[in-house]
Design an enzyme around this catalytic site. Structure first.
Site, mmCIF file in Angstrom:
data_model
loop_
_atom_site.group_PDB
_atom_site.id
_atom_site.type_symbol
_atom_site.label_atom_id
_atom_site.label_comp_id
_atom_site.label_asym_id
_atom_site.label_seq_id
_atom_site.Cartn_x
_atom_site.Cartn_y
_atom_site.Cartn_z
ATOM 1 C CE1 TYR A 109 6.420 18.825 -24.095
ATOM 2 C CE2 TYR A 109 8.747 19.461 -23.866
ATOM 3 C CZ TYR A 109 7.383 19.543 -24.156
ATOM 4 O OH TYR A 109 6.928 20.839 -23.308
ATOM 5 C CG ASP A 110 13.242 16.699 -26.995
ATOM 6 O OD1 ASP A 110 12.584 16.774 -25.843
ATOM 7 O OD2 ASP A 110 14.523 16.497 -26.833
#
Ligand code: UDP
Length: 316
Positions: free
Chosen positions: A145-146
């Site tokens: 995600y990051d």
């Protein structure tokens, strides 16, 4: 001219679509239900101006007719999904975003990305301003995600530089409100569900870590204002009212009237210790700041969860 919203059946996507539809805008909603909810899509389907496309944005996309804006809100965003949906999230943030950018270019539309405070990782600068580059573990459990969202910012910016596409990037900080999945796995939904069921509230990693929670209507307002500017760099959208996770648990116990105990459980790997947006830029650029207090927002959210739990009980 329609407005395309990718991730329309997600929590934030649903609220954005509903706001646009209430304003009389035609909306094309796209979702593949990776984390979206069928009943939210059905609720949007009640509006005559809503057109539905069930599709994965990482697959080739076709949208008929004129489009003025493309909003990308299509990505599972709960940390509990980061491992099981790791490859899907990376696909969504890379090929999916590329497909939406290509669509925006073809339609000469404005492209609006919901990026995230996760770009700052476990921040070493506090509060976080847009010019902080962040502290992210590229191979950690949160990295799909990051890093996916960071890659998307790079891709969007490269697209802007190469093709002159009008782009906007909102870095959204923890948003909550009615419409969240009951089993979403994030802190507010977990605590409210646990409090309503009389189960212990699970404080992960001690509960002294902080977050800054923004009520969904405020986030939607910020996104709309940002989309109307010509600012192409990231802008933080969040509520700077920072609070510990333990304090949020206590507030939810008070507001639900629940007697549930607090229970310490192990923390998550790479969990940010602190998080708070510096929103000076959003204030200046958009004349925007959050209007809904945490107390009000939690009351509305608890009310929603209560009635939804009751409805599901009746169905069973
Ligand atoms: N958290 C918690 N109990 C839960 C769920 C989350 O203590 O049942 C903590 C989590 O470890 C994190 C914070 O609450 O420190 C916010 O987590 P969330 O999943 O809501 O989102 P994040 O801000 O990490 O993306």
């Amino acid at each position: 001219m329609a407005i395309v919203v990718a991730g329309a059946a997600g929590f934030l996507g649903f609220h954005l679509c509903e706001r646009l539809l209430k304003q009389g805008e035609p909306v094309v909603g796209i979702d593949n239900f990776a984390s979206g909810q069928r009943d939210l899509a059905a609720a949007l389907g009640q509006y005559p101006g809503f057109h539905w496309i069930e599709a994965d944005i990482a697959q080739p996309l076709r949208v008929e007719g004129g489009v003025s804006k493309v909003f990308d809100l299509a990505c599972p965003a709960s940390p509990v999904d980061f491992e099981p949906l790791s490859l899907e999230i990376l696909q969504t943030c890379s090929q999916g975003v590329l497909n939406l950018l290509t669509l925006a270019l073809e339609k000469r539309a404005v492209f609006v990305q919901t990026s995230t405070s996760e770009c700052y990782g476990d921040p070493l600068v506090h509060p976080q301003r847009e010019d902080y580059y962040g502290n992210v573990n590229p191979i950690g459990i949160r990295s799909p995600y990051d890093e996916g969202k960071r890659y998307a910012e790079a891709l969007i910016t490269a697209f802007h530089r190469r093709h002159g596409l009008a782009v906007r990037i909102a870095r959204v900080f923890n948003t909550y409100g009615p419409g969240m999945r009951l089993d979403d796995g994030r802190v507010i939904s977990n605590f409210v569900m646990q409090a309503l069921a009389g189960e212990p509230l699970t404080l992960q990693g001690g509960g002294e870590q902080t977050r800054s929670f923004c009520y969904v209507d405020d986030t939607v307002e910020g996104l709309l204002r940002l989309s109307a500017t010509d600012y192409t760099k990231p802008v933080n959208l969040g509520n700077p009212d920072e609070v510990t996770v333990r304090r949020v648990a206590e507030e939810i116990l008070e507001l639900t009237g629940s007697a549930s105990p607090l229970k310490s459980v192990p923390g998550r790997a790479d969990d940010p210790h602190v998080r708070c947006p510096d929103i000076s830029l959003a204030r200046r650029l958009l004349g925007w700041s959050p209007q809904v207090t945490r107390r009000e927002g939690l009351e509305r959210t608890i009310e929603y969860f209560r009635s939804r739990v009751n409805r599901e009980r009746v169905r069973m």
